[in-house]
Design an enzyme around this catalytic site. Structure first.
Site, PDB file in Angstrom:
ATOM      1  N   HIS A  57       0.656  -0.929  -0.114  1.00 32.55           N
ATOM      2  CA  HIS A  57      -0.398   0.286  -0.074  1.00 32.55           C
ATOM      3  C   HIS A  57       0.699   1.087   0.189  1.00 32.55           C
ATOM      4  O   HIS A  57       1.988   1.605   0.231  1.00 32.55           O
ATOM      5  CB  HIS A  57      -0.990  -0.473   1.367  1.00 32.55           C
ATOM      6  CG  HIS A  57      -0.668   0.429   2.797  1.00 32.55           C
ATOM      7  ND1 HIS A  57       0.518   1.329   3.019  1.00 32.55           N
ATOM      8  CD2 HIS A  57       0.094  -0.937   3.470  1.00 32.55           C
ATOM      9  CE1 HIS A  57       0.668   1.105   4.480  1.00 32.55           C
ATOM     10  NE2 HIS A  57       0.428  -0.661   4.710  1.00 32.55           N
ATOM     11  N   CYS A  66       2.946  -4.390   6.817  1.00 36.39           N
ATOM     12  CA  CYS A  66       2.756  -4.244   5.580  1.00 36.39           C
ATOM     13  C   CYS A  66       4.033  -4.210   4.821  1.00 36.39           C
ATOM     14  O   CYS A  66       4.795  -4.196   5.318  1.00 36.39           O
ATOM     15  CB  CYS A  66       2.109  -3.128   5.710  1.00 36.39           C
ATOM     16  SG  CYS A  66      -0.339  -3.905   6.397  1.00 36.39           S
TER      17      CYS A  66
END
Length: 397
Positions: free
Chosen positions: A326, A344
């Site tokens: 992301h 992440c």
């Protein structure tokens, strides 16, 4: 669920005729030319006794996944069985001595069936049994929790077929469940089902799908039991198309991602992964899905009040435990230098938007050079298992 063909599970015995007609018209069952009728008439054979059916005639509560059998009386055989729902015929198997016939697979739930069975004797006599019955519909049926990919979608070469149930399937029910699920591909590719948990079974090819492959999936669940007293009430089928071959390698030692399409590098970009102690899972993933905005809250992944960001942009989802690729504008200075995230994979807004726009569900993402490995059932990480190991998860292999 069943082939819509005439449900003759065998041929009528020639000497017996069809549906109880005695062979009294001549040796071949028809009138013979020449001579007088008295000269060729044969005594009619004594009729055979009717078959015994395991389901009571007129029953309204027949369990769809029960075993339905037709048995011949002593000294007789089963000549023919026809079991139908509307124009849909149920196939079956004869015993070697043709004294019993057993229906193959479950029946549909909550519908009426008609059954006809012909019995025969060695002397040429025939008997016929007609029945009707209705199968039950459960108050608490077998239900699907997730089926992927979506019907009509275009996916990447790593996309597995995912079938997840709301409740566990008993060990004793998994083989029948697997046999009721079918996948066909054009062009054909070797593939197999494997149980990733008691409630999830996935299908993947031996190697990645070939680009352009058309895949059809048939889930014949109507009447199929889960081994715990629940059974399905509807079939489901869907199909998808495999798009181009895109594979991304994310090296978290080099903090860099490389995107290859059809074998050629089309994009590279700097990333940052999980910090020590919160390392990103290494492994070979297929992308689950993607979203332009995701609310990320650390409480949902067991990290207390570490973060609460309402609108993280350009999110490509790769694990059920919350791993995404992301946009991370707050960590641009660390990207390509060191790993600072909570697990992440973060990159710049421009690179995140490019990756989001150019990624399909099912695209392969391979994360390397971290100290821990993802489990196959954490997202679509089916490719974590080599083929021989994958096959050990099947209940029928």
């Amino acid at each position: 669920m069943f082939p819509a063909v005439l449900g003759i599970a065998g041929t009528a015995v020639a000497a017996a005729g069809w549906f109880g007609y005695a062979s009294s018209r001549g040796h071949d069952g028809f009138g013979l030319g020449g001579g007088s009728a008295a000269a060729i008439t044969q005594p009619a054979a004594q009729a055979a006794a009717p078959a015994a059916v395991s389901v009571r005639d007129g029953a309204t509560d027949v369990t769809p996944d029960g075993v339905l059998t037709v048995a011949a009386p002593p000294g007789e055989q089963i000549g023919m069985v026809e079991l139908t729902y509307k124009t849909e015929a149920v196939q079956g198997v004869f015993s070697d001595d043709r004294r019993t016939w057993t229906a193959s697979g479950p029946l549909r739930a909550g519908v009426s069936y008609a059954l006809s069975a012909v019995t025969t004797t060695d002397a040429g006599g025939t008997g016929i049994q007609h029945e009707t019955f209705t199968t039950s519909r459960p108050d608490n049926p077998l239900k699907l929790d997730l089926v992927a990919p979506t019907d009509g979608s275009v996916v990447g070469v790593g996309q597995p077929v995912v079938v997840s149930f709301t409740r566990p399937i008993a060990d004793a029910g998994r083989a029948a469940m697997e046999q009721a699920l079918s996948v066909s591909a054009i062009p054909p590719q070797a593939g197999h089902w494997s149980w990733l948990s008691a409630s999830r079974v996935d299908y993947r090819p031996q190697s990645y799908w070939k680009p352009g492959t058309k895949v059809s999936v048939d889930l014949a669940l109507d009447g199929l039991g889960d081994g715990h007293g629940r059974y399905g009430t509807a079939d489901r089928d869907f199909g998808f198309t495999v798009g181009r071959d895109q594979e991304t390698t994310i090296d978290l030692k080099a903090e860099r991602a490389t995107v290859r399409r059809d074998g050629n590098v089309v994009h590279t970009f700097a990333v940052t992964g999980g910090m020590p102690g919160l390392d990103t899972w290494s492994g070979t993933y297929a992308v689950i899905d993607k979203s332009p905005d995701v609310h990320m809250n650390s409480r949902t992944v067991g990290l207390g009040d570490e973060y609460d960001i309402p609108d993280v942009k350009w999110d490509v989802h790769i694990t059920y435990t919350g791993t995404y690729v992301h946009s991370a504008p707050w960590s641009v200075g660390a990207q390509g230098v060191r790993n600072v995230s909570h697990g992440c994979i973060g990159t710049s807004p421009a690179n995140a938007e490019w990756f989001f726009s150019n990624t399909l569900p099912g695209d392969v993402v391979k994360v390397i050079n971290t100290p821990r490995q993802v489990a196959p059932g954490n997202g679509f990480a089916d490719w974590q298992e080599p083929w021989d190991q994958w096959l050990t998860g099947s209940a029928v292999h």
